[in-house]
Design an enzyme around this catalytic site. Sequence first.
Site, PDB file in Angstrom:
ATOM      1  N   ASP A  67     -40.231  52.074  26.217  1.00 23.46           N
ATOM      2  CA  ASP A  67     -39.288  52.925  25.488  1.00 23.46           C
ATOM      3  C   ASP A  67     -39.944  54.197  24.962  1.00 23.46           C
ATOM      4  OD1 ASP A  67     -40.875  51.573  23.677  1.00 23.46           O
ATOM      5  OD2 ASP A  67     -39.240  50.499  22.716  1.00 23.46           O
ATOM      6  N   ASN A 135     -35.945  42.159  13.559  1.00 25.54           N
ATOM      7  CA  ASN A 135     -34.579  41.647  13.781  1.00 25.54           C
ATOM      8  C   ASN A 135     -34.431  41.031  15.179  1.00 25.54           C
ATOM      9  OD1 ASN A 135     -34.679  43.933  15.347  1.00 25.54           O
ATOM     10  ND2 ASN A 135     -32.927  44.965  14.424  1.00 25.54           N
ATOM     11  N   HIS A 137     -35.460  42.446  18.007  1.00 20.89           N
ATOM     12  CA  HIS A 137     -35.275  43.388  19.122  1.00 20.89           C
ATOM     13  C   HIS A 137     -36.499  43.399  20.028  1.00 20.89           C
ATOM     14  CE1 HIS A 137     -36.901  46.940  16.544  1.00 20.89           C
ATOM     15  NE2 HIS A 137     -37.669  46.917  17.599  1.00 20.89           N
ATOM     16  N   GLU A 142     -31.486  46.674  20.470  1.00 20.38           N
ATOM     17  CA  GLU A 142     -31.108  46.169  19.154  1.00 20.38           C
ATOM     18  C   GLU A 142     -30.119  45.010  19.298  1.00 20.38           C
ATOM     19  OE1 GLU A 142     -32.721  47.039  16.637  1.00 20.38           O
ATOM     20  OE2 GLU A 142     -32.882  49.182  16.306  1.00 20.38           O
TER      21      GLU A 142
END
Length: 241
Positions: A67, A135, A137, A142
């Site tokens: 990314d 979280n 990800h 996400e």
Amino acid sequence: MKVIKVKNYEEMSNVAAEIFKDVVKNKPNAILGLATGTTPLGLYAELIKDHKENGTSYKNIKTVNLDEYAGLDIGSDQSYVYFMRHNLFEGLDIDLKNTNIENGKAEDKEKECERYNNLLGEMQQDIQLLGLGSNGHIAFNEPNTPFGSGVHVVKLTENTIKDNSRLFADINDVPRYAFTMGIKNIMNAKKIVVLASGKNKANAVKASVEGDVTEIVPASVLQLHPDCTFIVDEDAASLLK
Ligand code: GLP
């Protein structure tokens, strides 16, 4: 899914380095899927050390990164292209032409996603490294990203902006958008290695390894991969059964 529990960050990095060195030695033209974040820094330092001391060569190795933030200048020390050069590539004999990452400055974002998605279609990762967001990800996928997603642009969640702000001078400097490999691109790798260290990853590790496979926890999809190994230190593993 295999889970290797180790004592601490150093051991996590060493175990991961052994796996990566094996891939590189057995296949000198392997395609490595790489990640950014603080978690892989120890692994990258080990690979550089091994290259310098034992001559493991990356001359014919190719890489694809997960990314990249959208909008940062390529020269920005917060960009992931800078991170990779600074923390890994400059310490190896890799040809920068063989390293790939999304162009965060692309004007036509859709076109850039298409370009990178096509590239990944031609470059199946022999091994893909992943860190974990707190979280759950993976890359910048996400919660609630469809498991079938390809390369796309994401609006980062407040949680991720807050987590990643520790690496920026000011939280307002954290880009709000990023390019990311989709879950499908990640799952296409022949082998996946996930690293997690520290108490702030314990919930994400538990949900990913022992929870339901659900798009709410992106990393839970890894339970469906035929060759995925989590390497977790004591703190990150502390909530596992
Ligand atoms: C970012 C990256 C992820 C990385 C995560 C965790 O959001 N896009 O690829 O796994 O941060 O980072 P860290 O390893 O610093 O905890």
